[in-house]
Design a protein around this motif. Structure first.
Motif, PDB file in Angstrom:
ATOM      1  N   PHE A 180       0.731  -0.981   0.033  1.00  2.00           N
ATOM      2  CA  PHE A 180      -0.169   0.178  -0.172  1.00  2.00           C
ATOM      3  C   PHE A 180       0.846   1.294   0.063  1.00  2.00           C
ATOM      4  CE2 PHE A 180      -2.773  -3.583   1.306  1.00  2.00           C
ATOM      5  CZ  PHE A 180      -3.869  -3.105   0.673  1.00  2.00           C
ATOM      6  N   PHE A 227      -6.466   4.559  -5.140  1.00  4.81           N
ATOM      7  CA  PHE A 227      -7.115   3.673  -4.469  1.00  4.81           C
ATOM      8  C   PHE A 227      -8.637   3.745  -4.381  1.00  4.81           C
ATOM      9  CE2 PHE A 227      -8.763   2.027  -0.300  1.00  4.81           C
ATOM     10  CZ  PHE A 227      -8.253   0.732  -0.202  1.00  4.81           C
ATOM     11  N   TYR A 247     -18.638  -3.408  -2.782  1.00  7.15           N
ATOM     12  CA  TYR A 247     -17.803  -2.573  -1.843  1.00  7.15           C
ATOM     13  C   TYR A 247     -18.710  -1.389  -1.190  1.00  7.15           C
ATOM     14  CZ  TYR A 247     -14.335   0.746  -0.165  1.00  7.15           C
ATOM     15  OH  TYR A 247     -13.749   1.924   1.018  1.00  7.15           O
ATOM     16  N   GLY A 285      -7.455  -0.879   9.670  1.00  7.09           N
ATOM     17  CA  GLY A 285      -7.006  -1.083   8.146  1.00  7.09           C
ATOM     18  C   GLY A 285      -7.876   0.095   7.363  1.00  7.09           C
ATOM     19  N   SER A 303      -7.554   2.509   5.276  1.00  7.27           N
ATOM     20  CA  SER A 303      -7.209   3.051   4.053  1.00  7.27           C
ATOM     21  C   SER A 303      -7.420   4.536   3.942  1.00  7.27           C
ATOM     22  CB  SER A 303      -7.901   2.232   2.958  1.00  7.27           C
ATOM     23  OG  SER A 303      -7.397   0.748   2.918  1.00  7.27           O
ATOM     24  N   ASP A 322      -4.164   2.440  10.317  1.00  7.69           N
ATOM     25  CA  ASP A 322      -3.537   1.892   9.288  1.00  7.69           C
ATOM     26  C   ASP A 322      -1.929   1.935   9.549  1.00  7.69           C
ATOM     27  OD1 ASP A 322      -4.983   1.233   6.250  1.00  7.69           O
ATOM     28  OD2 ASP A 322      -2.957   1.535   6.416  1.00  7.69           O
ATOM     29  N   ASN A 323      -1.394   0.869   8.707  1.00  8.74           N
ATOM     30  CA  ASN A 323       0.050   0.997   9.136  1.00  8.74           C
ATOM     31  C   ASN A 323       0.856   1.181   7.598  1.00  8.74           C
ATOM     32  OD1 ASN A 323      -0.338  -1.410   7.137  1.00  8.74           O
ATOM     33  ND2 ASN A 323       0.847  -2.917   8.586  1.00  8.74           N
ATOM     34  N   SER A 324       0.069   1.810   6.658  1.00 10.40           N
ATOM     35  CA  SER A 324       0.851   2.590   5.768  1.00 10.40           C
ATOM     36  C   SER A 324       0.544   3.952   5.730  1.00 10.40           C
ATOM     37  CB  SER A 324       0.013   2.020   4.298  1.00 10.40           C
ATOM     38  OG  SER A 324       0.288   3.223   3.536  1.00 10.40           O
ATOM     39  N   ALA A 343      -0.385   2.833  12.659  1.00  7.14           N
ATOM     40  CA  ALA A 343       0.086   1.635  13.370  1.00  7.14           C
ATOM     41  C   ALA A 343      -0.483   0.457  12.770  1.00  7.14           C
ATOM     42  CB  ALA A 343      -0.434   2.008  15.027  1.00  7.14           C
ATOM     43  N   ASN A 344       0.465  -0.546  13.236  1.00  9.13           N
ATOM     44  CA  ASN A 344      -0.133  -2.014  13.158  1.00  9.13           C
ATOM     45  C   ASN A 344      -1.126  -2.327  14.069  1.00  9.13           C
ATOM     46  OD1 ASN A 344       1.863  -3.237  11.273  1.00  9.13           O
ATOM     47  ND2 ASN A 344       3.187  -3.530  12.787  1.00  9.13           N
ATOM     48  N   LEU A 345      -2.380  -2.804  13.734  1.00 10.88           N
ATOM     49  CA  LEU A 345      -3.390  -2.977  14.405  1.00 10.88           C
ATOM     50  C   LEU A 345      -3.121  -4.073  15.642  1.00 10.88           C
ATOM     51  CD1 LEU A 345      -5.336  -5.636  13.437  1.00 10.88           C
ATOM     52  CD2 LEU A 345      -5.515  -4.558  11.454  1.00 10.88           C
ATOM     53  N   GLN A 346      -2.407  -5.047  15.294  1.00 11.49           N
ATOM     54  CA  GLN A 346      -1.728  -5.825  16.152  1.00 11.49           C
ATOM     55  C   GLN A 346      -1.243  -5.095  17.553  1.00 11.49           C
ATOM     56  OE1 GLN A 346      -0.953  -5.655  12.918  1.00 11.49           O
ATOM     57  NE2 GLN A 346       0.152  -7.814  12.338  1.00 11.49           N
ATOM     58  N   ASN A 358     -12.564  -3.845   7.623  1.00 10.88           N
ATOM     59  CA  ASN A 358     -13.242  -3.998   6.330  1.00 10.88           C
ATOM     60  C   ASN A 358     -12.036  -4.464   5.180  1.00 10.88           C
ATOM     61  OD1 ASN A 358     -15.652  -4.088   4.786  1.00 10.88           O
ATOM     62  ND2 ASN A 358     -15.097  -2.011   4.119  1.00 10.88           N
ATOM     63  N   PHE A 359     -11.878  -5.954   4.770  1.00 14.39           N
ATOM     64  CA  PHE A 359     -11.097  -6.207   3.761  1.00 14.39           C
ATOM     65  C   PHE A 359      -9.372  -5.830   4.457  1.00 14.39           C
ATOM     66  CE2 PHE A 359     -14.723  -5.674   1.659  1.00 14.39           C
ATOM     67  CZ  PHE A 359     -15.132  -6.794   1.200  1.00 14.39           C
ATOM     68  N   THR A 360      -9.326  -6.212   5.838  1.00  8.87           N
ATOM     69  CA  THR A 360      -7.979  -5.937   6.204  1.00  8.87           C
ATOM     70  C   THR A 360      -7.358  -7.032   6.962  1.00  8.87           C
ATOM     71  OG1 THR A 360      -8.581  -3.629   6.989  1.00  8.87           O
ATOM     72  CG2 THR A 360      -6.713  -4.715   7.971  1.00  8.87           C
ATOM     73  N   PHE A 369      -4.920  -9.478   4.947  1.00 10.32           N
ATOM     74  CA  PHE A 369      -3.405  -9.019   4.537  1.00 10.32           C
ATOM     75  C   PHE A 369      -2.397  -9.395   5.980  1.00 10.32           C
ATOM     76  CE2 PHE A 369      -5.862  -6.281   1.766  1.00 10.32           C
ATOM     77  CZ  PHE A 369      -5.056  -6.632   0.512  1.00 10.32           C
TER      78      PHE A 369
HETATM   79  C1  GEK Z   1     -12.168   0.472   3.353  1.00  8.17           C
HETATM   80  N1  GEK Z   1     -10.991  -0.738   5.326  1.00  8.17           N
HETATM   81  O1  GEK Z   1     -11.900   1.195   2.245  1.00  8.17           O
HETATM   82  N2  GEK Z   1      -2.511  -2.831  10.587  1.00  8.17           N
HETATM   83  C2  GEK Z   1      -3.090  -1.897  10.046  1.00  8.17           C
HETATM   84  N3  GEK Z   1      -3.395  -1.728   8.814  1.00  8.17           N
HETATM   85  C3  GEK Z   1      -3.097  -2.610   7.986  1.00  8.17           C
HETATM   86  C4  GEK Z   1      -2.199  -3.877   8.337  1.00  8.17           C
HETATM   87  C5  GEK Z   1      -1.885  -3.919   9.654  1.00  8.17           C
HETATM   88  N4  GEK Z   1      -1.355  -5.222  10.101  1.00  8.17           N
HETATM   89  N5  GEK Z   1      -2.198  -4.534   7.306  1.00  8.17           N
HETATM   90  C6  GEK Z   1      -2.819  -4.079   6.228  1.00  8.17           C
HETATM   91  N6  GEK Z   1      -3.212  -2.859   6.768  1.00  8.17           N
HETATM   92  C7  GEK Z   1     -10.589  -0.151   3.926  1.00  8.17           C
HETATM   93  C8  GEK Z   1      -9.911  -1.018   2.634  1.00  8.17           C
HETATM   94  S1  GEK Z   1      -7.569  -2.206   2.423  1.00  8.17           S
HETATM   95  C9  GEK Z   1      -8.215  -3.472   1.658  1.00  8.17           C
HETATM   96  C10 GEK Z   1      -8.799  -1.914   3.530  1.00  8.17           C
HETATM   97  C11 GEK Z   1      -7.875  -3.599   0.058  1.00  8.17           C
HETATM   98  C12 GEK Z   1      -4.044  -1.721   5.933  1.00  8.17           C
HETATM   99  C13 GEK Z   1      -3.464  -1.382   4.383  1.00  8.17           C
HETATM  100  O2  GEK Z   1      -2.410  -0.346   4.622  1.00  8.17           O
HETATM  101  C14 GEK Z   1      -4.602  -1.041   3.686  1.00  8.17           C
HETATM  102  O3  GEK Z   1      -4.521   0.391   3.649  1.00  8.17           O
HETATM  103  C15 GEK Z   1      -5.727  -2.081   4.294  1.00  8.17           C
HETATM  104  O4  GEK Z   1      -5.231  -2.329   5.234  1.00  8.17           O
HETATM  105  C16 GEK Z   1      -6.374  -2.652   3.582  1.00  8.17           C
HETATM  106  O5  GEK Z   1     -12.964   0.245   3.826  1.00  8.17           O
HETATM  107  O6  GEK Z   1      -7.011  -3.011  -0.467  1.00  8.17           O
HETATM  108  O7  GEK Z   1      -8.282  -4.755  -0.667  1.00  8.17           O
END
Ligand code: GEK
Length: 251
Positions: free
Chosen positions: A29, A37, A48, A73, A75, A98-100, A125-128, A141-143, A146
């Motif tokens: 990302f 995006f 979506y 996550g 985005s 989000d970690n990006s 931050a890392n959500l972990q 939501n779709f996180t 990954f």
């Molecule tokens: C939406 N929810 O538009 N910690 C934090 N963020 C993370 C991590 C992590 N460990 N791993 C991945 N991400 C959004 C769409 S996109 C889904 C979510 C997609 C983040 C990553 O940086 C990205 O922004 C997001 O999770 C996934 O409702 O692109 O398919």
């Protein structure tokens, strides 16, 4: 059209995989992804917009006074904004993670342009690694797809523990199916959806390679089982289109 995605972020068309690439790098990302995006996610995830709109509805219903809503996550904050525009609970705050760094920077700009009452704070931050406390709504939501499968149980346990009684987790994921024929049919229908949205076979194939071992889907049974083990008694699917589904679990 629902007011689910901030119109000002609907910018460049996703052409990241349009030309033949010598070497396909692992999907990340980064800034190039951030720039396209809104278009990418809209054309790549069936349902979506519906899911984002419903996250707003669910937040309106489940967000309670003095609680927190988490968008893990986040985005560019589509789910956070959908919640923010619908929450009427008092002293409720939205925490978007989000970690990006590139995503967070752009998300902060998008959120600043919205003036709904519920405060939203966006953190890189890392959500972990974050604490979840006093939560009435948690959105993944779709996180989760990954994150390494080995880390997923602990995340679910943390979310369950951080939710208030009656609070909900909304978990949306790309899913796999045990039955090979059904799995292949869903993938085929999904690729038709992408073609219908203007992606070429080359784009579909190169993106698929880039996501190999980055996006790791599990079956709906695996998700239900994990949610149950974490303590959610009644987790199940509320939306599905092909191999994309969203589950809701209440504490
Ligand atoms: C939406 N929810 O538009 N910690 C934090 N963020 C993370 C991590 C992590 N460990 N791993 C991945 N991400 C959004 C769409 S996109 C889904 C979510 C997609 C983040 C990553 O940086 C990205 O922004 C997001 O999770 C996934 O409702 O692109 O398919």
């Amino acid at each position: 059209m629902t007011k689910d995605i901030d119109e000002s972020t609907r910018t460049a068309t996703d052409q990241l995989f349009a030309e033949p690439l010598q070497q396909i790098e692992r999907f990340s990302f980064n800034k190039s992804v951030v720039d396209v995006f809104p278009d990418m996610i809209q054309r790549s995830i069936p349902g979506y917009s519906t899911i984002i709109g419903m996250i707003g509805d669910l937040a309106e219903r489940f967000a309670t006074d003095n609680s927190r809503c988490y968008d893990l996550g986040c985005s560019l904050g589509a789910a956070s904004l959908a919640m923010r525009r619908r929450i009427s609970a008092n002293h409720c705050e939205i925490i978007a993670i989000d970690n990006s760094a590139a995503m967070v920077e752009q998300c902060q700009r998008v959120v600043a342009r919205d003036h709904s009452a519920t405060p939203v704070s966006v953190h890189c931050a890392n959500l972990q690694d974050i604490e979840i406390e006093r939560a009435s709504v948690v959105v993944l939501n779709f996180t989760l797809q990954f994150i390494s499968p080995a880390e997923r149980d602990a995340i679910m346990a943390k979310i369950f523990n951080g939710l208030l009684p009656g609070g909900v987790l909304i978990l949306s994921e790309k899913v796999a199916f045990n039955d090979t024929r059904h799995h292949e049919l869903m993938i085929d229908l999904y690729h038709c959806f992408k073609r219908g949205n203007g992606y070429s076979d080359l784009e579909i194939a190169q993106k698929r390679d880039a996501l190999e071992n980055v996006l790791i889907p599990e079956t709906l049974d695996q998700h239900r089982q994990r949610l149950k083990s974490a303590g959610f008694a009644d987790a199940d699917v509320w939306f599905q289109c092909f191999n994309f589904a969203s589950l809701i679990a209440q504490k």
